[in-house]
Design a protein around this motif. Sequence first.
Motif, PDB file in Angstrom:
ATOM      1  N   ASN A  23       0.871  -1.169   0.000  1.00 15.23           N
ATOM      2  CA  ASN A  23       0.000   0.000   0.000  1.00 15.23           C
ATOM      3  C   ASN A  23       0.913   1.225   0.000  1.00 15.23           C
ATOM      4  O   ASN A  23       2.114   1.110   0.221  1.00 15.23           O
ATOM      5  CB  ASN A  23      -0.995  -0.018   1.166  1.00 15.23           C
ATOM      6  CG  ASN A  23      -0.334   0.026   2.523  1.00 15.23           C
ATOM      7  OD1 ASN A  23       0.512   0.880   2.781  1.00 15.23           O
ATOM      8  ND2 ASN A  23      -0.698  -0.884   3.394  1.00 15.23           N
ATOM      9  N   SER A  24       0.368   2.371  -0.276  1.00 12.92           N
ATOM     10  CA  SER A  24       1.208   3.556  -0.467  1.00 12.92           C
ATOM     11  C   SER A  24       1.984   3.961   0.778  1.00 12.92           C
ATOM     12  O   SER A  24       3.022   4.614   0.674  1.00 12.92           O
ATOM     13  CB  SER A  24       0.376   4.732  -0.975  1.00 12.92           C
ATOM     14  OG  SER A  24      -0.569   5.116  -0.012  1.00 12.92           O
ATOM     15  N   THR A  62       0.990   5.275  -6.828  1.00 22.58           N
ATOM     16  CA  THR A  62       0.487   4.112  -7.553  1.00 22.58           C
ATOM     17  C   THR A  62       1.285   3.900  -8.835  1.00 22.58           C
ATOM     18  O   THR A  62       1.540   4.842  -9.575  1.00 22.58           O
ATOM     19  CB  THR A  62      -1.009   4.292  -7.881  1.00 22.58           C
ATOM     20  OG1 THR A  62      -1.721   4.462  -6.660  1.00 22.58           O
ATOM     21  CG2 THR A  62      -1.563   3.100  -8.640  1.00 22.58           C
ATOM     22  N   VAL A  82       2.788  -0.133  -5.678  1.00 26.72           N
ATOM     23  CA  VAL A  82       1.409   0.111  -5.253  1.00 26.72           C
ATOM     24  C   VAL A  82       0.498  -0.052  -6.465  1.00 26.72           C
ATOM     25  O   VAL A  82       0.576   0.723  -7.416  1.00 26.72           O
ATOM     26  CB  VAL A  82       1.248   1.519  -4.654  1.00 26.72           C
ATOM     27  CG1 VAL A  82      -0.197   1.755  -4.224  1.00 26.72           C
ATOM     28  CG2 VAL A  82       2.202   1.715  -3.489  1.00 26.72           C
ATOM     29  N   PRO A  84      -3.147  -0.182  -8.539  1.00 29.16           N
ATOM     30  CA  PRO A  84      -4.361   0.633  -8.545  1.00 29.16           C
ATOM     31  C   PRO A  84      -5.563  -0.164  -8.026  1.00 29.16           C
ATOM     32  O   PRO A  84      -5.610  -1.395  -8.153  1.00 29.16           O
ATOM     33  CB  PRO A  84      -4.544   0.980 -10.024  1.00 29.16           C
ATOM     34  CG  PRO A  84      -3.926  -0.177 -10.749  1.00 29.16           C
ATOM     35  CD  PRO A  84      -2.765  -0.618  -9.887  1.00 29.16           C
ATOM     36  N   ARG A  92      -7.720   1.930 -15.517  1.00 27.52           N
ATOM     37  CA  ARG A  92      -6.465   2.085 -14.785  1.00 27.52           C
ATOM     38  C   ARG A  92      -5.449   1.006 -15.154  1.00 27.52           C
ATOM     39  O   ARG A  92      -4.472   0.786 -14.442  1.00 27.52           O
ATOM     40  CB  ARG A  92      -6.748   2.048 -13.280  1.00 27.52           C
ATOM     41  CG  ARG A  92      -7.664   3.181 -12.831  1.00 27.52           C
ATOM     42  CD  ARG A  92      -8.012   3.084 -11.378  1.00 27.52           C
ATOM     43  NE  ARG A  92      -8.878   4.203 -11.000  1.00 27.52           N
ATOM     44  CZ  ARG A  92      -9.513   4.288  -9.859  1.00 27.52           C
ATOM     45  NH1 ARG A  92      -9.379   3.342  -8.953  1.00 27.52           N
ATOM     46  NH2 ARG A  92     -10.281   5.324  -9.597  1.00 27.52           N
ATOM     47  N   CYS A  99       3.066  -1.099 -12.679  1.00 28.41           N
ATOM     48  CA  CYS A  99       3.573  -1.776 -11.478  1.00 28.41           C
ATOM     49  C   CYS A  99       4.557  -2.874 -11.863  1.00 28.41           C
ATOM     50  O   CYS A  99       5.620  -3.021 -11.243  1.00 28.41           O
ATOM     51  CB  CYS A  99       2.425  -2.394 -10.688  1.00 28.41           C
ATOM     52  SG  CYS A  99       1.328  -1.221  -9.894  1.00 28.41           S
ATOM     53  N   SER A 121      -2.988  -6.173  -7.401  1.00 28.15           N
ATOM     54  CA  SER A 121      -4.320  -5.568  -7.374  1.00 28.15           C
ATOM     55  C   SER A 121      -5.475  -6.564  -7.445  1.00 28.15           C
ATOM     56  O   SER A 121      -6.631  -6.160  -7.428  1.00 28.15           O
ATOM     57  CB  SER A 121      -4.491  -4.508  -8.477  1.00 28.15           C
ATOM     58  OG  SER A 121      -3.730  -3.367  -8.189  1.00 28.15           O
ATOM     59  N   TYR A 125      -7.818  -4.984  -3.636  1.00 29.40           N
ATOM     60  CA  TYR A 125      -8.026  -3.852  -4.547  1.00 29.40           C
ATOM     61  C   TYR A 125      -9.047  -4.173  -5.637  1.00 29.40           C
ATOM     62  O   TYR A 125      -9.373  -3.312  -6.446  1.00 29.40           O
ATOM     63  CB  TYR A 125      -6.707  -3.391  -5.156  1.00 29.40           C
ATOM     64  CG  TYR A 125      -5.842  -2.583  -4.195  1.00 29.40           C
ATOM     65  CD1 TYR A 125      -6.163  -2.434  -2.852  1.00 29.40           C
ATOM     66  CD2 TYR A 125      -4.688  -1.982  -4.637  1.00 29.40           C
ATOM     67  CE1 TYR A 125      -5.370  -1.705  -1.984  1.00 29.40           C
ATOM     68  CE2 TYR A 125      -3.880  -1.241  -3.772  1.00 29.40           C
ATOM     69  CZ  TYR A 125      -4.236  -1.112  -2.456  1.00 29.40           C
ATOM     70  OH  TYR A 125      -3.434  -0.380  -1.600  1.00 29.40           O
TER      71      TYR A 125
END
Length: 171
Positions: A23-24, A62, A82, A84, A92, A99, A121, A125
């Motif tokens: 995660n960010s 991201t 990270v 999306p 996205r 990534c 993701s 996500y």
Amino acid sequence: MEIVLVQGDITEQRVDAIVNAANSSLLGGGGVDGAIHRKGGPAILAECKELRASRYQRGLPTGQAVATTAGDLPARWVVHTVGPVWSEREDRSALLRGCYTNSLWVADALGATTVAYPLISAGIYGWPIEDAARQALTALREATPSTVSEVRLVLFSAETYAAAERARAAG
């Protein structure tokens, strides 16, 4: 570069670099991120905290990637990226492919020859598994690193492994 599909636990892969679906905050979380931090031990978190205090005070954006030690994992480095969050209204997919390619370039710059990826993701996500596998394979097929000779897409369940096999067969 050879792309290998593996059903298993990414934290057990004996490779130069393991990619973390972070995660960010870079400070750990659930899913793959939590498993990597738990098994890798405190050295990973310590380096992530240093990165947050210096280069990524607002978090890792991201699609971008950054490396740390792998701590107690059977790898030399962890490359954090990270992914999306899935959106039905906004495409996205370029961020998701980024990534994979950005992580690969970071691993390549480190001199890694083997890299293990999770299906980014596709967990919390919400990215649909079939498309997540297609995006991963597309990004990796199009990349041309200089030192990386093997990439493993490590799929935790039989369902995700089967989806990746279908995506690979579809080309």
